[in-house]
Design an enzyme around this catalytic site. Structure first.
Site, PDB file in Angstrom:
ATOM      1  N   LEU A 631       0.903  -1.101   0.000  1.00 50.92           N
ATOM      2  CA  LEU A 631       0.017   0.064   0.021  1.00 50.92           C
ATOM      3  C   LEU A 631       0.945   1.223  -0.029  1.00 50.92           C
ATOM      4  O   LEU A 631       0.587   2.346  -0.777  1.00 50.92           O
ATOM      5  CB  LEU A 631      -0.813   0.005   1.161  1.00 50.92           C
ATOM      6  CG  LEU A 631      -1.897  -0.955   1.210  1.00 50.92           C
ATOM      7  CD1 LEU A 631      -2.613  -0.682   2.835  1.00 50.92           C
ATOM      8  CD2 LEU A 631      -2.899  -0.583   0.176  1.00 50.92           C
ATOM      9  N   GLY A 634       6.670   3.732   4.041  1.00 52.63           N
ATOM     10  CA  GLY A 634       7.001   4.928   4.957  1.00 52.63           C
ATOM     11  C   GLY A 634       8.235   5.198   5.271  1.00 52.63           C
ATOM     12  O   GLY A 634       9.152   4.487   4.568  1.00 52.63           O
ATOM     13  N   THR A 635       8.525   5.965   5.960  1.00 56.81           N
ATOM     14  CA  THR A 635      10.093   6.257   6.759  1.00 56.81           C
ATOM     15  C   THR A 635      10.527   5.215   7.159  1.00 56.81           C
ATOM     16  O   THR A 635      11.748   4.754   6.898  1.00 56.81           O
ATOM     17  CB  THR A 635      10.337   7.385   7.524  1.00 56.81           C
ATOM     18  OG1 THR A 635       9.386   8.430   7.130  1.00 56.81           O
ATOM     19  CG2 THR A 635      11.580   7.958   7.681  1.00 56.81           C
ATOM     20  N   PHE A 636      10.155   4.402   7.984  1.00 61.00           N
ATOM     21  CA  PHE A 636      10.572   3.299   8.838  1.00 61.00           C
ATOM     22  C   PHE A 636       9.970   1.862   8.383  1.00 61.00           C
ATOM     23  O   PHE A 636      10.355   0.878   8.705  1.00 61.00           O
ATOM     24  CB  PHE A 636      10.047   3.159  10.224  1.00 61.00           C
ATOM     25  CG  PHE A 636      10.925   4.367  10.766  1.00 61.00           C
ATOM     26  CD1 PHE A 636      12.191   4.652  10.803  1.00 61.00           C
ATOM     27  CD2 PHE A 636      10.125   5.542  10.995  1.00 61.00           C
ATOM     28  CE1 PHE A 636      12.809   5.920  11.309  1.00 61.00           C
ATOM     29  CE2 PHE A 636      10.464   6.647  11.674  1.00 61.00           C
ATOM     30  CZ  PHE A 636      12.043   6.710  12.055  1.00 61.00           C
ATOM     31  N   SER A 637       8.867   1.736   7.287  1.00 59.89           N
ATOM     32  CA  SER A 637       8.217   0.650   7.129  1.00 59.89           C
ATOM     33  C   SER A 637       7.756   0.550   5.845  1.00 59.89           C
ATOM     34  O   SER A 637       7.211   1.716   5.302  1.00 59.89           O
ATOM     35  CB  SER A 637       7.217   0.350   8.310  1.00 59.89           C
ATOM     36  OG  SER A 637       6.257   1.351   8.208  1.00 59.89           O
ATOM     37  N   VAL A 639       4.132  -1.009   4.308  1.00 66.28           N
ATOM     38  CA  VAL A 639       2.559  -1.279   4.517  1.00 66.28           C
ATOM     39  C   VAL A 639       1.969  -2.249   3.510  1.00 66.28           C
ATOM     40  O   VAL A 639       2.058  -1.809   2.547  1.00 66.28           O
ATOM     41  CB  VAL A 639       1.828  -0.042   4.784  1.00 66.28           C
ATOM     42  CG1 VAL A 639       0.502  -0.558   5.278  1.00 66.28           C
ATOM     43  CG2 VAL A 639       2.337   0.748   5.955  1.00 66.28           C
ATOM     44  N   ASP A 752       7.930  10.126  14.077  1.00 65.82           N
ATOM     45  CA  ASP A 752       7.493  10.277  12.756  1.00 65.82           C
ATOM     46  C   ASP A 752       6.255  10.730  12.578  1.00 65.82           C
ATOM     47  O   ASP A 752       5.443  10.061  11.657  1.00 65.82           O
ATOM     48  CB  ASP A 752       7.788   8.830  11.919  1.00 65.82           C
ATOM     49  CG  ASP A 752       7.959   9.312  10.328  1.00 65.82           C
ATOM     50  OD1 ASP A 752       7.972  10.481   9.916  1.00 65.82           O
ATOM     51  OD2 ASP A 752       7.812   8.237   9.428  1.00 65.82           O
TER      52      ASP A 752
END
Ligand code: NAG
Ligand code: NAG
Ligand code: NAG
Length: 906
Positions: A631, A634-637, A639, A752
């Site tokens: 989907l 992001g900065t850390f993950s 999704v 974040d």
């Protein structure tokens, strides 16, 4: 022994006896009181347990009168609970026990998470005078037992999910002063007996499904001050009775199907300040008696079938600030008496059959900021004095029969944001003075007139203008190369004129469709299919000027931040490479073996009992191996969307930064996850489970179908151009603030914060995501790769450049950026902002640029109504505080929540 001594002895004995008796009596009484007290205390403890009220329990002080939210009756001396204020504490659970607090006079349970039907047992609280259950999730119908609360003076059931009719039994509430049931799904008629409640001052039932007529006796027997029934399906006339007592202050009936005329009786109400009856089917004239309403400040009756001449009497209401009679069938001219409306700020008369001239007296209205006369039959010229109204921001004269030339003096309207004069019979040249309107930014539309002559090069100075339309005139000459100064331009239309020569090379021009230039025989160049045969076009030098400036500004806006971003990008690139190696390995594997090479789950759990059956951890892992399920990143993950065999859809977040330290502390991490899942707050997105395999951690979340706040605000290319309205935006802003305030309360700093990490549920309730990142990848725990990061670009607080540490005030800054996004509908880093690509800088430097707050706010919202604008301005102040460059000057999140809630209630 003398008789006198005897007498004294007797007296002493008698006194002693009396004292003993009194003491005994006291003891019995005291014991009884203590017994009552113990019983009350036990009840309160069980309420505390059931609803999860903090500070109420066996460990709390013995004197429950000192517990939070409790007020006791001190007069009677025997500790009866008189008042419970348990509003906005995120409570839920079964309320039935509260019914045991028999002496309760005031019960406030508003703004909590209560579900299910309103317990009928509340009807046993016969002493109750105040009951507020608003802003919860109560469903079912209003219990008829509430009709037993015959001492009730204030009943608020608004903003729930209630259905059905208002029960007949409530007619017994003869002392009711305020009755509010707005924002539910209630239906049926507004009951007739409401008119008989002789104490009723306030009745508010807006946003429901009520139908039938407004009772014709409402207000007849009471001194009604406020009636708000907007957004229902009400029919029939506005009853005269509403105005009978003359005490009415606020009347809101917008968006119904009301018919008939506006009663002359409205003139009885000298304290009437606000009338909003738009979007109905009202007919007839504006009543002459309206002139008696000397307190009137707001009169809105647009989108009806009102007709006749506009009664000049309304000009006697000298306090009026907004008059909106748009989309009716008014005829005749604008009364010259309107010049007496010295407080008028908005005059909206569009889409009527008005004719004649714009009366010159109007220039007396020095406070006028919006004049909308479009779509009528005005046939004068544009008065050259029009700019003597120094605050004019919106001038709409389009779709009339206006003649003559555009006056040069138009250049004096220095505050003008939008000028619409299309579809008239205007002639002459476009005055170059329009180029002086430095604030013009929303639109300049001169199309469909008879304008001729050249395009004045000075228009190129309109560097904030977004939309320019000069189509369908007889303009000649070439498009001046100075037009490349219109740096904000998004939409242009030069079509159907007599223009010649090359279209200047300019980004916004190149992006426009051919049709923006078509119908000009002599135009040539890139956006058109006709090439210029080499004779023109020596303007390459400026071609990339704007984008170079932008890049320079991005770089200049904080080298340290830029450096940290670089580090992060570098780290990610390394990780990506590792992933690529891993992927290519698995690609090399034979297809049919793929199922078997699926990683073995090393640890995993679902925290929520009733989801344990529905979530299959193997299926979770499988879903994250498919790119089509991705989907967002992001900065850390990353999704993923994962469909479970049970049909349930969940969100799965794959942590990108699983370095060894985290793996090393796996048990600690699992404990943190479990703890987070128990941190119950409505505006936080809590993990519902996790899976760990190899060096990958997958976090499971509920699937939220409405996407992110960033998408809601900035999605532009999509099918729908729907932009959320202000009340929704404000409630989202408050929700995010509440979630963050709660995190700070439990000493969690978010790493974040950005609008992309705010998810929206079905009802657009915001949930702040990525909270586990903050806990799992806490820089202070030595997960080194993360300590280089402070979140998403545009949200990073300035002090981060030298402290390299994320703090609570840093979170407040990032939140402030979200609030600015909500208010301006602009990205935190937006090329359209010119030199200051940074939204925060752009907003803070507005005063030095000479911009008014109105020019910062999203005008599509701030111009809808005064109350919206007022609220937006107030929220802008909060956002400015939050984004103060000095961390210590920023408010605490808790304070931010309070300030925003105050705005919402005002
Ligand atoms: C609850 O919210 C209301 C308004 O929503 C506010 O006036 C009140 O101070 C809040 N109370 C608590 C305990 O936060
Ligand atoms: C314009 O409005 C302000 C308040 O916003 C008021 O003080 C002032 O008197 C008004 N101007 C005129 C000319 O009435
Ligand atoms: C300008 O006004 C005309 C006619 O009123 C309208 O059709 C057109 O869409 C407007 N142009 C823009 C760019 O909005």
């Amino acid at each position: 022994m003398s008789s006198s001594m005897l007498l004294q002895l007797c007296a002493a004995a008698l006194a002693g006896f009396m004292i003993t008796i009194l003491l005994k009596f006291e003891l019995v009484n005291g014991a009884q009181a203590r017994l009552n007290t113990d019983k009350t205390r036990a009840t309160l403890v069980s309420i505390g347990q059931e609803l999860g009220v903090s500070g109420w329990g066996l460990q709390s002080s013995y004197d429950f009168c000192s517990w939070p939210g409790i007020t006791c009756d001190v007069e009677s001396g025997n500790s009866t609970v008189q008042k419970l204020d348990l509003s906005n504490r995120s409570l839920r659970g079964n309320l039935t026990v509260i019914a045991e607090l028999e002496s309760l006079k005031s019960l406030d349970l508003s703004s909590n998470g209560f579900h299910g039907p309103v317990p009928p047992e509340l009807g046993n609280l016969s002493a109750l005078e105040f009951l507020d259950l608003s802003f919860n999730y109560f469903d079912g119908s209003i219990p008829r037992e509430l009709g037993n609360l015959i001492n009730l003076r204030f009943l608020n059931l608004s903003s729930n999910l209630l259905v059905g009719e208002i029960p007949h039994e409530l007619r017994n509430l003869e002392k009711l002063l305020e009755f509010q049931v707005s924002s539910n799904n209630l239906s049926g008629p507004i009951p007739l007996w409401l008119g008989k409640l002789s104490s009723l001052r306030v009745f508010s039932a807006y946003k429901n499904e009520f139908d039938g007529m407004i009772p014709e006796n409402i207000g007849l027997f009471s001194e009604l001050e406020m009636l708000n029934l907007h957004s229902n399906h009400l029919q029939g006339p506005i009853p005269k009775s509403i105005f009978a007592s003359g005490k009415l202050e606020v009347l809101i009936l917008t968006q119904n199907r009301l018919t008939g005329e506006i009663p002359e009786d409205i003139g009885h109400c000298t304290s009437l300040s606000s009338v909003r009856i738009g979007n109905n089917k009202l007919v007839g004239n504006l009543p002459i008696a309206i002139g008696n309403c000397s307190s009137l400040t707001y009169f809105e009756a647009d989108n009806n079938i009102l007709s006749g001449e506009i009664a000049s009497d309304i000009a006697r209401c000298s306090n009026i600030t907004l008059l909106n009679l748009a989309s009716n069938s008014f005829t005749g001219t604008i009364p010259s008496e309107f010049g007496n409306l010295l407080n008028l700020q908005e005059l909206i008369l569009s889409s009527n059959d008005l004719s004649g001239d714009i009366p010159l007296s109007i220039i007396m209205c020095k406070n006028l900021s919006k004049l909308d006369l479009s779509d009528n039959r005005f046939n004068s010229s544009i008065p050259k004095e029009i700019c003597e109204m120094p605050r004019l921001q919106f001038l709409y004269l389009d779709q009339n029969s206006m003649r003559g030339e555009i006056p040069r003096e138009i250049g004096n309207c220095v505050k003008l944001l939008e000028l619409q004069i299309s579809r008239n019979y205007l002639t002459g040249n476009i005055p170059s003075e329009i180029g002086h309107l430095k604030n013009l930014q929303i639109s300049l539309n001169l199309s469909f007139n008879n304008l001729h002559g050249p395009l004045p090069p000075d228009l190129g100075r309109l560097d904030k203008l977004v939309s320019l339309d000069v189509s369908n005139n007889q303009l000649s000459g070439s498009i001046p190369s100075e037009f490349r100064g219109m740096l904000s331009l998004i939409e242009v239309n030069f079509s159907n004129n007599l223009l010649i020569g090359p279209v200047p090379r300019f980004g916004p021009f190149q992006k426009c469709p051919n049709s923006s230039f078509s119908g000009n025989r002599g135009l040539c160049g890139e956006p058109l299919l006709t090439s210029c045969q080499g004779s023109f076009g020596n303007d390459h030098e400026n071609r990339h000027g704007a984008s170079y400036r932008t890049i320079a500004a991005i770089v200049g806006s904080g080298l340290a931040v830029f450096a940290s971003i670089t580090i992060v990008v570098f780290l990610f690139m390394m990780r990506e490479r590792q992933e690529m190696v891993a992927n290519s390995k698995s690609e090399g594997a034979i297809e049919e073996e793929k199922a078997d090479t699926r990683p073995t789950i090393e640890a995993g759990d679902v925290f929520i009992d009733n989801l344990k059956q529905a979530i299959d951890l193997e299926a979770v892992v499988k879903a994250t191996l498919k790119d089509s399920n991705k989907l967002m990143t992001g900065t850390f993950s990353t999704v993923y969307r994962a469909m479970m065999p049970s049909g349930l859809i969940i969100l799965v977040k794959k942590l990108r930064c699983m370095d060894r330290t985290v793996i090393h502390h796996r048990n600690k991490m699992i404990r943190e996850l479990e703890r987070l899942s128990r941190l119950s707050h409505d505006n936080l997105m809590q993990p519902i489970g996790f899976v760990i395999y190899e060096d990958v951690a997958l976090l499971l979340h509920h699937y939220l179908p409405n996407g992110t706040l960033a998408q809601l605000l900035h999605k532009s290319s999509g099918e729908t151009e729907y932009k959320p309205e202000w009340p929704l935006r404000l409630s989202i802003a408050i929700g995010v603030a509440q979630g963050l305030a709660f995190l700070h309360h439990v000493a969690v700093i978010h790493l974040d914060i950005s609008s992309a990490n705010v998810l929206l549920d079905l009802n657009f309730k915001p949930l702040l995501g990525e909270i586990e990142i903050s806990k799992l990848l806490d820089p202070s725990r030595g997960t080194a790769s993360i300590s280089a990061v402070a979140g998403s670009f545009g949200y990073i607080p300035p002090e981060y450049a030298y402290t390299m540490q994320v703090t609570a005030p840093g979170n407040v800054y990032s939140y402030g950026v979200i609030l600015l996004e909500i208010l301006t509908t602009r990205l935190p880093v937006d090329e359209g902002l010119g030199e200051d690509v940074d939204l925060v800088k752009w907003v803070h430097s507005a005063p030095t640029r000479g911009d008014t707050p109105e020019q910062i706010l999203d005008a599509r919202l701030s111009t809808v109504s005064f109350s919206w604008r007022k609220e937006m301005l107030a929220a802008l102040k909060v956002a400015l505080l939050c984004t103060d460059s000095v961390p210590a000057k920023r408010p605490k999140m808790k304070k931010v929540v309070e300030m925003l809630q105050e705005i919402e209630q005002s």
